[in-house]
Scaffold this motif. Structure first.
Motif, mmCIF file in Angstrom:
data_model
loop_
_atom_site.group_PDB
_atom_site.id
_atom_site.type_symbol
_atom_site.label_atom_id
_atom_site.label_comp_id
_atom_site.label_asym_id
_atom_site.label_seq_id
_atom_site.Cartn_x
_atom_site.Cartn_y
_atom_site.Cartn_z
ATOM 1 N N GLU A 37 10.557 29.371 -31.502
ATOM 2 C CA GLU A 37 9.556 29.848 -30.541
ATOM 3 C C GLU A 37 9.145 31.287 -30.835
ATOM 4 O O GLU A 37 9.966 32.120 -31.213
ATOM 5 C CB GLU A 37 10.106 29.761 -29.112
ATOM 6 C CG GLU A 37 9.049 30.143 -28.086
ATOM 7 C CD GLU A 37 9.461 29.875 -26.657
ATOM 8 O OE1 GLU A 37 10.624 29.504 -26.421
ATOM 9 O OE2 GLU A 37 8.594 30.041 -25.774
ATOM 10 N N ILE A 38 7.855 31.540 -30.650
ATOM 11 C CA ILE A 38 7.333 32.910 -30.740
ATOM 12 C C ILE A 38 6.475 33.117 -29.490
ATOM 13 O O ILE A 38 5.844 32.172 -29.024
ATOM 14 C CB ILE A 38 6.527 33.108 -32.048
ATOM 15 C CG1 ILE A 38 6.007 34.541 -32.171
ATOM 16 C CG2 ILE A 38 5.354 32.138 -32.178
ATOM 17 C CD1 ILE A 38 5.438 34.887 -33.551
ATOM 18 N N PHE A 103 6.608 28.070 -36.470
ATOM 19 C CA PHE A 103 6.599 28.609 -35.106
ATOM 20 C C PHE A 103 6.060 27.601 -34.101
ATOM 21 O O PHE A 103 5.226 26.769 -34.449
ATOM 22 C CB PHE A 103 5.650 29.804 -35.009
ATOM 23 C CG PHE A 103 5.973 30.946 -35.918
ATOM 24 C CD1 PHE A 103 7.133 31.687 -35.763
ATOM 25 C CD2 PHE A 103 5.086 31.306 -36.915
ATOM 26 C CE1 PHE A 103 7.405 32.765 -36.583
ATOM 27 C CE2 PHE A 103 5.350 32.377 -37.751
ATOM 28 C CZ PHE A 103 6.513 33.106 -37.584
ATOM 29 N N TYR A 104 6.508 27.757 -32.862
ATOM 30 C CA TYR A 104 5.761 27.114 -31.777
ATOM 31 C C TYR A 104 5.634 28.086 -30.630
ATOM 32 O O TYR A 104 6.431 29.029 -30.502
ATOM 33 C CB TYR A 104 6.393 25.783 -31.336
ATOM 34 C CG TYR A 104 7.673 25.896 -30.545
ATOM 35 C CD1 TYR A 104 8.906 25.895 -31.173
ATOM 36 C CD2 TYR A 104 7.649 25.995 -29.158
ATOM 37 C CE1 TYR A 104 10.089 25.989 -30.454
ATOM 38 C CE2 TYR A 104 8.827 26.082 -28.425
ATOM 39 C CZ TYR A 104 10.040 26.085 -29.081
ATOM 40 O OH TYR A 104 11.207 26.185 -28.365
ATOM 41 N N THR A 105 4.595 27.902 -29.841
ATOM 42 C CA THR A 105 4.423 28.753 -28.668
ATOM 43 C C THR A 105 3.738 27.938 -27.581
ATOM 44 O O THR A 105 2.957 27.030 -27.875
ATOM 45 C CB THR A 105 3.636 30.040 -29.015
ATOM 46 O OG1 THR A 105 3.805 30.990 -27.977
ATOM 47 C CG2 THR A 105 2.146 29.799 -29.219
ATOM 48 N N VAL A 128 1.757 24.695 -32.589
ATOM 49 C CA VAL A 128 2.774 24.561 -33.630
ATOM 50 C C VAL A 128 2.137 25.013 -34.944
ATOM 51 O O VAL A 128 1.027 24.580 -35.264
ATOM 52 C CB VAL A 128 3.236 23.081 -33.730
ATOM 53 C CG1 VAL A 128 4.173 22.889 -34.903
ATOM 54 C CG2 VAL A 128 3.926 22.659 -32.444
ATOM 55 N N GLU A 129 2.791 25.916 -35.669
ATOM 56 C CA GLU A 129 2.197 26.447 -36.891
ATOM 57 C C GLU A 129 3.241 26.474 -38.018
ATOM 58 O O GLU A 129 4.402 26.801 -37.787
ATOM 59 C CB GLU A 129 1.700 27.891 -36.684
ATOM 60 C CG GLU A 129 0.966 28.167 -35.372
ATOM 61 C CD GLU A 129 -0.468 27.672 -35.329
ATOM 62 O OE1 GLU A 129 -0.982 27.200 -36.367
ATOM 63 O OE2 GLU A 129 -1.070 27.733 -34.231
ATOM 64 N N ILE A 130 2.792 26.110 -39.215
ATOM 65 C CA ILE A 130 3.651 26.256 -40.402
ATOM 66 C C ILE A 130 2.954 27.238 -41.345
ATOM 67 O O ILE A 130 1.837 26.973 -41.785
ATOM 68 C CB ILE A 130 3.840 24.916 -41.153
ATOM 69 C CG1 ILE A 130 4.419 23.840 -40.223
ATOM 70 C CG2 ILE A 130 4.727 25.109 -42.386
ATOM 71 C CD1 ILE A 130 4.594 22.459 -40.877
#
Ligand code: HAM
Length: 424
Positions: A37-38, A103-105, A128-130
């Motif tokens: 998480e960010i 990341f996910y936020t 959600v990001e890679i």
């Protein structure tokens, strides 16, 4: 009465449990795939969004909540999270130890769109990001995650749609062909499309105005114009999805409403939401980190519209609300003070007790206990205080027993626990 702002909404108890359920399932799924998480701020410099999302997009042109702070700096309530995550990734040099970051936020976004069902001015996204992976397998992983999340939430009637937007090598050739086509139908297009057709012709493919959609039906497909690398990556994505048993539909008009996309784009759409059919959308944005001043690092991601997902997730309403473990019917000031102490002690031990602070009659308190579906009622008044015990009533068997006031919390806790164990 002061009402909430148009396009904003309250998420009330009764509804919020669905949101909590979705969030719990989503977090555990993402963490099983190594996402962390960010949390970035709700406000950023306007320039961040203008540069990332693109000056010619609806979001930047007309939907951002932008204002000057007291020093005159332009700041914007975030309309999306991807730009801010990239800003943070660059600012904290998160690529230094390992360029691959997942990341996910989860949080609120703001767009001043025309409100309607499924479209709000404050809405929530699960992003959600890679970062750091150029292979289309990362895109496949994301689409697989979306499918798995929908399955875990028992969401049916969803469809994955995919497209490729090419890269700086092949997109210009497609743009030229598209512009030629647009010129041949320009008399049927809306004023927004006419304005954008030269600077950003892809936007015309995405226009929701029915006459524009009709006019663009026979527009050329970008998939026929992809360069070898983009074509290879798009084939890789499709074969990976096939192997993962993720059904998908090719959609040559899926260009998305933000300018940072390259190569794969995708959406999860549903027919259950009327006009706002996109439950989630995303794609690859290989040039964004560099555009924002960072190193040349590819990236891909998606955002789920949390409000829209919550509308189509059905959870059993009767399971949503926590029922009290105990109702304390206390009569008279002294008993109430004691009962309040028990309520706090029980709460700290993880047992939920309810109480009536208004010193109403025993009859009305029993009625409320029944309404709240408390399995036990503890009754205490002047008489009981004198005798040194309270009366515990099992609401289903109607059995009653005396519970000594000293060590009351201890014995009640045991009673509730054995009731819970028995009813598991
Ligand atoms: P987007 O398509 O603009 O993409 O938004 C993603 C999702 O947010 C939409 O599919 C929709 O479900 C929801 N959404 C958007 N606007 C509203 C609204 N006004 N009311 C309710 N829900 C809304 C992005 O935002 C990209 N940043 C996604 C992404 C992440 N691409 C790569 N990484």
């Amino acid at each position: 009465m002061i009402q909430l702002i148009r396009g904003f909404k309250d998420i009330l108890p009764g509804e919020v449990e669905t949101w909590q359920h979705i969030e719990k399932i989503a977090r555990s799924l993402f963490e099983d795939f190594g996402f962390r998480e960010i949390r970035t701020p709700i406000m950023e410099r306007t320039e961040l969004f203008a540069r990332s999302i693109g000056e010619d997009t609806d979001i930047v042109e007309k939907e951002m909540y932008t204002f000057a702070d007291r020093k005159g700096d332009l700041i914007t309530l975030r309309p999306e999270a991807t730009a801010a995550i990239c800003r943070s990734y660059i600012q904290h040099k998160m690529y230094a130890d390992d360029p691959v970051k997942k990341f996910y936020t989860i949080g609120p976004m703001f767009r001043r769109e025309r409100p309607q069902k499924g479209r709000y001015r404050q809405f929530y996204q699960i992003n959600v990001e890679i970062l750091g992976v150029s292979s289309a397998l990362a895109d496949a992983e994301l689409i697989f995650l979306l499918k798995t999340l929908c399955e875990r939430l028992a969401v049916k009637d969803v469809e994955a749609r995919i497209n490729s937007l090419g890269c700086p090598q092949c997109r210009p050739g497609f743009k030229t062909r598209l512009q030629e086509y647009i010129a041949s139908v320009s008399d049927q297009l809306c004023t927004d499309c006419i304005r954008r057709k030269d600077r950003n012709p892809l936007r015309v493919l995405d226009c929701k105005v029915p006459t524009c959609r009709e006019a663009m039906t026979n527009a050329p497909s970008i998939l026929a114009c992809l360069c070898d690398v983009c074509d290879h990556e798009f084939t890789l994505l499709q074969s990976a999805l096939d192997r993962l048993n993720v059904p998908f539909v090719l959609d040559k008009r899926l260009v998305r409403g933000l300018d940072y996309y390259t190569r794969a784009t995708f959406e999860i759409q549903t027919r259950s939401l009327g006009a706002q059919s996109a439950v989630a959308g995303g794609g690859r944005y290989d040039a964004l980190v560099q555009l924002l001043g960072g190193p040349d690092i590819p990236a891909t991601g998606f955002a789920i519209g949390f409000d829209r997902l919550a509308e189509i997730v059905q959870i059993n309403r009767s399971e949503q609300k926590r029922k009290p473990d105990l109702y304390i019917a206390a009569m008279g000031g002294k008993s109430q003070a004691l009962a309040f102490g028990w309520l706090c002690e029980l709460g700290a031990k993880g047992f939920y007790a309810e109480i009536d602070f208004q010193d109403r009659s025993l009859k009305s308190q029993m009625k409320r206990a029944g309404r709240l579906e408390a399995p036990f009622v503890l009754m205490v008044g002047e008489n009981e205080l004198e005798k040194g015990f309270a009366i515990l009533r099992n609401m289903s068997t109607k059995d009653q027993e005396d519970v000594p006031l000293d060590e009351l919390v201890e014995s009640i806790s045991k009673r509730i626990k054995s009731y819970d164990d028995f009813n598991k």
